[in-house]
Design an enzyme around this catalytic site. Structure first.
Site, mmCIF file in Angstrom:
data_model
loop_
_atom_site.group_PDB
_atom_site.id
_atom_site.type_symbol
_atom_site.label_atom_id
_atom_site.label_comp_id
_atom_site.label_asym_id
_atom_site.label_seq_id
_atom_site.Cartn_x
_atom_site.Cartn_y
_atom_site.Cartn_z
ATOM 1 N N ARG A 28 85.743 26.930 39.258
ATOM 2 C CA ARG A 28 86.220 26.026 38.211
ATOM 3 C C ARG A 28 85.071 25.120 37.798
ATOM 4 O O ARG A 28 84.014 25.148 38.408
ATOM 5 C CB ARG A 28 87.344 25.153 38.774
ATOM 6 C CG ARG A 28 86.879 24.444 40.032
ATOM 7 C CD ARG A 28 87.816 23.383 40.517
ATOM 8 N NE ARG A 28 87.642 23.131 41.938
ATOM 9 C CZ ARG A 28 86.725 22.342 42.478
ATOM 10 N NH1 ARG A 28 85.880 21.692 41.702
ATOM 11 N NH2 ARG A 28 86.618 22.179 43.782
ATOM 12 N N ARG A 33 81.084 8.102 41.244
ATOM 13 C CA ARG A 33 82.528 8.218 41.002
ATOM 14 C C ARG A 33 83.160 6.863 41.292
ATOM 15 O O ARG A 33 83.194 6.414 42.431
ATOM 16 C CB ARG A 33 83.148 9.247 41.938
ATOM 17 C CG ARG A 33 82.606 10.639 41.784
ATOM 18 C CD ARG A 33 83.494 11.598 42.558
ATOM 19 N NE ARG A 33 82.896 12.926 42.610
ATOM 20 C CZ ARG A 33 83.534 13.995 43.084
ATOM 21 N NH1 ARG A 33 84.781 13.868 43.535
ATOM 22 N NH2 ARG A 33 82.948 15.176 43.116
#
Lengths: 139, 449
Positions: B292, B338
């Site tokens: 992915r 993040r």
């Protein structure tokens, strides 16, 4: 950290009473992961968001899919405005990828209006019909 | 391909919509009831409510997603990352419904999703794997045998695994039974499959992964590596490209290994081949392939100039790769932080709530991938990622300086964030000198209660 069965029971009771789906608890080297299963049929929005007038309410789509007013093969229409439908009877179907999900009357009702045409795509929670509750004294 | 169903939420939904816009494709974004007012729903050409808050009834509900795609006349489905992105049955169901799944074929997802089979396949074509058991460990006795053969510390891993779940490091005979039963129970609970295998646990290693793109015509290209060694409990916190410890020769070897695997399985679309790397010896070992787009894909985009999401859509539409191997140039250095709605001082507790104030960093060389705007609600049902702050600079030191400046320009109120923790990483001499490993955060930065 020492944990007795009584402690575990107390923790679980507290989690059960709390409005959450999942809980991850870490205290020192203790790690507890709890996932709750929703009670009853999952994914059905509360159909009883009543309008202020006359107790009428909108019946909302319990799934995303294609609205079918009749059975898929014989195309029998389930209900028309004015129809009286007993609690638990099928009002319409939502077709979700070749699978038909019945939309049932949550209580005994008269159909006031059907808001969606047969074959229309409906989203989850979209109003499908306006229903008027008839109460338990009426047939 | 004209209309794409964005089968995800949050920042990656925003990112997919942006790529659709770039290619002139319509984007329809699904949402659960609490996400009704979210940014991707506003940015998409249309939003479709697919279910209530719990993910299993909305973003993990394959029939609802396919019904939504068919209902809005979409011809393709982009799964983003997480949720159903690596679910082979979902990919297959999309194809059976006449929809293009933006990702590899279902059987490729199934093959690489079985971490044990993937490992055996990699070994069979000469890609180095961590020394470990050849098959599954069916009993504690077999785990014991593996321990005799490969020695401690031993890493027990779930065949169906990922995200650090169903994984245990065992350091002695005494810990073996607990580790084996614990990992099996966790794998059973998380993946419905308790199959385990064993690997020698390598200490002081880095996590390095190669981004690949492969088209339906059999062309494949490597886009260099990302270094994701800054992790806490197997969760990546900060990523960079290129890796500070990878030499040009090593980069070539990593890329060759990744592309050998890609060719062996006839891989199609974007994927990531993950390795652990021993920095001193330069030895690397395959650990798994992710089928992915990854959270940290922007650092590769920043140093290569390739839009990976656009390439994913183009490949899915049957177009040949827009770039050849000899055209890939790694220019400068990129970092990604993040930023999560978590309280680091409370064990990184996820902290949902309303973001009352939101000033994202900006300026030269700064990119922010986010779904947050002032007033946005961080839902308790989903992950706590607020934004990915990405910077590029002419070199690593320049990128670090730029990230420090970017994070100073960030202001968030209403929910706690990991911004200060990222500053601490950036300010640490070990990180600045590139002398870290995958356990570094836990050993050096996280103060245990």
């Amino acid at each position: 950290m020492e944990l007795s069965w009584d402690d575990v029971r107390q923790v679980l009771a507290a989690i059960d009473a709390a409005p959450l789906e999942e809980l991850e608890l870490e205290i020192g080297d203790l790690r507890l992961v709890v996932r709750k299963r929703a009670p009853g049929p999952v994914g059905v929005p509360d159909p009883r968001s009543r309008s202020p007038v006359g107790g009428e309410f909108e019946l909302k789509a319990p799934a995303v899919g294609v609205f079918r007013r009749g059975a898929l093969q014989d195309a029998i229409l389930f209900v028309e405005p004015g129809a009286v439908v007993q609690a638990g009877e099928t009002l319409a179907l939502i077709e979700v990828v070749r699978e038909a999900h019945p939309v049932r009357a949550p209580e005994t009702v008269e159909v006031v209006a059907v808001l969606v045409a047969d074959g229309d795509f409906v989203e989850y929670g979209q109003p499908l019909m306006i229903l008027r509750p008839l109460g338990s004294s009426r047939p | 391909m004209k209309r794409v169903l964005v089968a995800n939420r949050g920042e990656i939904a925003v990112r997919v919509i942006r790529a659709c816009r770039h290619l002139g494709l319509e984007a329809v974004c699904v949402y659960s009831e609490p996400d009704r007012d979210s940014l991707p729903v506003k940015q998409a050409d249309r939003g479709v409510c697919i279910g209530p808050a719990p993910a299993r009834e909305s973003y993990l509900n394959a029939s609802a997603l396919i019904a939504a795609a068919l209902g809005v006349g979409a011809d393709a489905v982009h799964p983003g990352y997480g949720f159903l992105a690596e679910n082979a049955e979902f990919a297959q169901a999309c194809v059976e419904a006449g929809l293009t799944f933006v990702g590899p074929r279902a059987e490729t997802i199934a093959l690489m999703g079985d971490k044990l089979r993937a490992r055996e396949l990699a070994a069979s074509i000469g890609v180095p794997v961590v020394p470990g058991s050849r098959g599954a460990l069916r009993s504690l006795g077999e785990a014991d045998e593996a321990a005799r053969r490969f020695g401690y510390p031993l890493l027990l891993k779930a065949a169906a695994g990922g995200g650090g779940r169903g994984m245990r490091v065992v350091r002695s005979d005494r810990e073996l039974a607990d580790g084996f039963l614990g990992a099996r129970a966790e794998a059973e609970a998380a993946f419905g499959d308790g199959t385990l295998y064993a690997e020698r646990f390598l200490e002081r290693v880095r996590h390095v992964e190669v981004q690949v793109l492969a088209d339906s015509l059999g062309q494949a290209v490597g886009l260099g590596e990302r270094d994701c060694s800054v992790q806490r409990r197997h969760q990546k916190l900060l990523e960079e490209a290129p890796s500070p410890v990878v030499t040009p020769e090593l980069r070539r070897s990593l890329s060759e290994a990744a592309l050998a695997l890609v060719r062996a399985i006839g891989y199609e679309n974007a994927g990531t081949v993950e390795f652990v790397l021993e920095p001193e010896s330069g030895r690397f070992y395959f650990i798994e392939m992710n089928t992915r787009i990854q959270v940290e894909h922007p650092v590769t985009e920043m140093v290569t100039g390739v839009d990976l999401l656009v390439e994913q859509l183009r490949i899915a539409a049957g177009a040949p790769l827009g770039i050849g191997t000899d055209e890939v140039r790694i220019v400068g250095h990129a970092l990604e932080c993040r930023i999560n709605a978590e309280a680091p001082e409370e064990g990184f507790r996820p902290s949902p709530g309303t973001v009352t104030e939101w000033v994202a960093p900006s300026g030269e060389g700064v990119r922010v991938d986010t779904h947050i705007v002032p007033g946005a609600v961080v839902q308790p049902f989903y992950d706590s990622l607020l934004a990915k702050v990405v910077v590029s600079g002419p070199d690593r030191a320049g990128a670090i300086a730029r990230m420090r400046r970017a994070l100073h320009g960030m202001h968030v109120a209403g929910v706690p964030t990991t911004v200060a923790f990222h500053r601490a990483i950036l300010d640490h001499p070990d990180f600045q000198q590139g002398r870290i490993h995958t356990r570094w955060v836990e050993e050096e930065l996280v103060v245990r209660p």
